[in-house]
Motif scaffolding. Sequence first.
Motif, PDB file in Angstrom:
ATOM      1  N   VAL A  36     -14.183   1.377 -24.066  1.00 15.50           N
ATOM      2  CA  VAL A  36     -13.507   2.907 -23.943  1.00 15.50           C
ATOM      3  C   VAL A  36     -11.994   2.920 -24.589  1.00 15.50           C
ATOM      4  CG1 VAL A  36     -13.347   4.925 -22.974  1.00 15.50           C
ATOM      5  CG2 VAL A  36     -15.386   3.680 -22.066  1.00 15.50           C
ATOM      6  N   ALA A  37     -11.104   2.182 -23.108  1.00 16.27           N
ATOM      7  CA  ALA A  37      -9.926   2.072 -23.953  1.00 16.27           C
ATOM      8  C   ALA A  37      -9.426   1.027 -22.675  1.00 16.27           C
ATOM      9  CB  ALA A  37      -9.241   3.219 -23.232  1.00 16.27           C
ATOM     10  N   ALA A  38      -8.327   0.750 -23.110  1.00 14.96           N
ATOM     11  CA  ALA A  38      -6.906  -0.219 -22.822  1.00 14.96           C
ATOM     12  C   ALA A  38      -5.874  -0.105 -21.754  1.00 14.96           C
ATOM     13  CB  ALA A  38      -7.462  -1.851 -22.648  1.00 14.96           C
ATOM     14  N   ILE A  39      -5.216  -0.761 -22.003  1.00 16.59           N
ATOM     15  CA  ILE A  39      -3.575  -0.035 -21.241  1.00 16.59           C
ATOM     16  C   ILE A  39      -3.460  -1.338 -20.355  1.00 16.59           C
ATOM     17  CG2 ILE A  39      -4.140   0.731 -19.188  1.00 16.59           C
ATOM     18  CD1 ILE A  39      -1.343   3.323 -20.579  1.00 16.59           C
ATOM     19  N   SER A  40      -1.480  -1.502 -20.993  1.00 18.13           N
ATOM     20  CA  SER A  40      -0.703  -2.329 -19.843  1.00 18.13           C
ATOM     21  C   SER A  40      -0.282  -2.200 -19.396  1.00 18.13           C
ATOM     22  CB  SER A  40       0.260  -3.128 -21.064  1.00 18.13           C
ATOM     23  OG  SER A  40       0.697  -1.742 -21.664  1.00 18.13           O
ATOM     24  N   SER A  80     -14.766   6.069 -31.161  1.00 18.22           N
ATOM     25  CA  SER A  80     -15.811   7.035 -30.677  1.00 18.22           C
ATOM     26  C   SER A  80     -14.922   7.857 -29.585  1.00 18.22           C
ATOM     27  CB  SER A  80     -16.719   7.044 -30.250  1.00 18.22           C
ATOM     28  OG  SER A  80     -17.493   6.560 -29.208  1.00 18.22           O
ATOM     29  N   VAL A  81     -14.177   7.798 -29.073  1.00 14.15           N
ATOM     30  CA  VAL A  81     -13.221   7.955 -28.125  1.00 14.15           C
ATOM     31  C   VAL A  81     -11.509   8.176 -28.919  1.00 14.15           C
ATOM     32  CG1 VAL A  81     -14.938   7.814 -26.225  1.00 14.15           C
ATOM     33  CG2 VAL A  81     -12.329   6.292 -26.946  1.00 14.15           C
ATOM     34  N   MET A  82     -11.689   8.062 -29.682  1.00 12.82           N
ATOM     35  CA  MET A  82      -9.675   8.611 -30.210  1.00 12.82           C
ATOM     36  C   MET A  82     -10.276   9.728 -30.356  1.00 12.82           C
ATOM     37  SD  MET A  82      -7.596   6.408 -30.953  1.00 12.82           S
ATOM     38  CE  MET A  82      -8.126   5.177 -32.155  1.00 12.82           C
ATOM     39  N   ILE A 109      -5.474   6.783 -21.960  1.00 14.01           N
ATOM     40  CA  ILE A 109      -5.648   6.002 -20.584  1.00 14.01           C
ATOM     41  C   ILE A 109      -3.589   5.935 -20.496  1.00 14.01           C
ATOM     42  CG2 ILE A 109      -4.978   4.187 -22.402  1.00 14.01           C
ATOM     43  CD1 ILE A 109      -6.926   2.568 -20.021  1.00 14.01           C
ATOM     44  N   SER A 110      -3.651   6.184 -19.695  1.00 17.60           N
ATOM     45  CA  SER A 110      -2.545   6.215 -18.467  1.00 17.60           C
ATOM     46  C   SER A 110      -2.518   5.538 -17.246  1.00 17.60           C
ATOM     47  CB  SER A 110      -1.551   7.698 -18.299  1.00 17.60           C
ATOM     48  OG  SER A 110      -2.573   8.533 -17.795  1.00 17.60           O
ATOM     49  N   ALA A 111      -1.476   5.091 -17.168  1.00 14.49           N
ATOM     50  CA  ALA A 111      -0.790   3.600 -15.776  1.00 14.49           C
ATOM     51  C   ALA A 111       0.453   4.780 -15.416  1.00 14.49           C
ATOM     52  CB  ALA A 111      -0.676   2.357 -16.515  1.00 14.49           C
ATOM     53  N   ASP A 112       0.130   4.471 -13.709  1.00 15.21           N
ATOM     54  CA  ASP A 112       1.411   4.876 -12.794  1.00 15.21           C
ATOM     55  C   ASP A 112       2.073   3.808 -12.361  1.00 15.21           C
ATOM     56  OD1 ASP A 112       2.773   5.560 -10.838  1.00 15.21           O
ATOM     57  OD2 ASP A 112       1.886   7.709 -10.317  1.00 15.21           O
ATOM     58  N   TYR A 136      -5.663   6.094 -15.293  1.00 13.30           N
ATOM     59  CA  TYR A 136      -5.942   7.042 -15.266  1.00 13.30           C
ATOM     60  C   TYR A 136      -6.802   6.886 -16.637  1.00 13.30           C
ATOM     61  CZ  TYR A 136      -3.348   8.943 -11.081  1.00 13.30           C
ATOM     62  OH  TYR A 136      -2.448   8.388 -10.786  1.00 13.30           O
ATOM     63  N   LEU A 137      -7.792   7.961 -17.193  1.00 14.44           N
ATOM     64  CA  LEU A 137      -8.291   8.101 -17.791  1.00 14.44           C
ATOM     65  C   LEU A 137      -8.974   9.548 -18.053  1.00 14.44           C
ATOM     66  CD1 LEU A 137      -9.979   6.460 -20.816  1.00 14.44           C
ATOM     67  CD2 LEU A 137     -11.865   6.978 -19.210  1.00 14.44           C
ATOM     68  N   GLN A 138      -8.156  10.190 -19.465  1.00 11.29           N
ATOM     69  CA  GLN A 138      -7.896  11.968 -19.433  1.00 11.29           C
ATOM     70  C   GLN A 138      -9.450  11.986 -20.886  1.00 11.29           C
ATOM     71  OE1 GLN A 138      -6.566  14.620 -17.268  1.00 11.29           O
ATOM     72  NE2 GLN A 138      -7.903  15.512 -18.773  1.00 11.29           N
ATOM     73  N   MET A 139     -10.699  12.564 -19.791  1.00  7.76           N
ATOM     74  CA  MET A 139     -11.242  13.407 -20.899  1.00  7.76           C
ATOM     75  C   MET A 139     -11.058  14.139 -21.330  1.00  7.76           C
ATOM     76  SD  MET A 139     -14.140  10.300 -19.544  1.00  7.76           S
ATOM     77  CE  MET A 139     -14.501  11.324 -18.213  1.00  7.76           C
TER      78      MET A 139
END
Length: 124
Positions: free
Chosen positions: A48-52, A63-65, A70-73, A80-83
């Motif tokens: 679905v998504a990935a983040i450093s 398909s989700v772009m 996606i975000s990181a704290d 997080y995955l905000q949909m």
Amino acid sequence: QVQLVESGGRLVQAGDSLRLSCVVSGRTFRSAVMGWFRQAPGKDRTFVAAISWNGETTSYEDSVMGRFTISADNAENTVYLQMASLKPEDTAIYYCAANWRGVVSGNRNLYDYWGQGTQVTVSS
């Protein structure tokens, strides 16, 4: 021992928004690469998504772009995955995954740690 715990999945209506969370424990969040994958009934688990860890690099499945973010704290060791604009075809179990290989990728084989998953159901 590394643990990933997802939360936030539930039943929603088409067009709704939803935020998934994944808390990482047992290893420093620094240098981690976090991914979200999903698995619909009878289908393979897909990216679905990935983040450093620092948020500087992200990757999304086509398909989700534009709908998912996606975000990181770092302070909370949480990704997080905000949909948004959810569709019935987004219905799946959503899994959080982590690797410390430094590779932001959609290849699930590069992820060493997985959560138990959280169910997202989108009704039409």
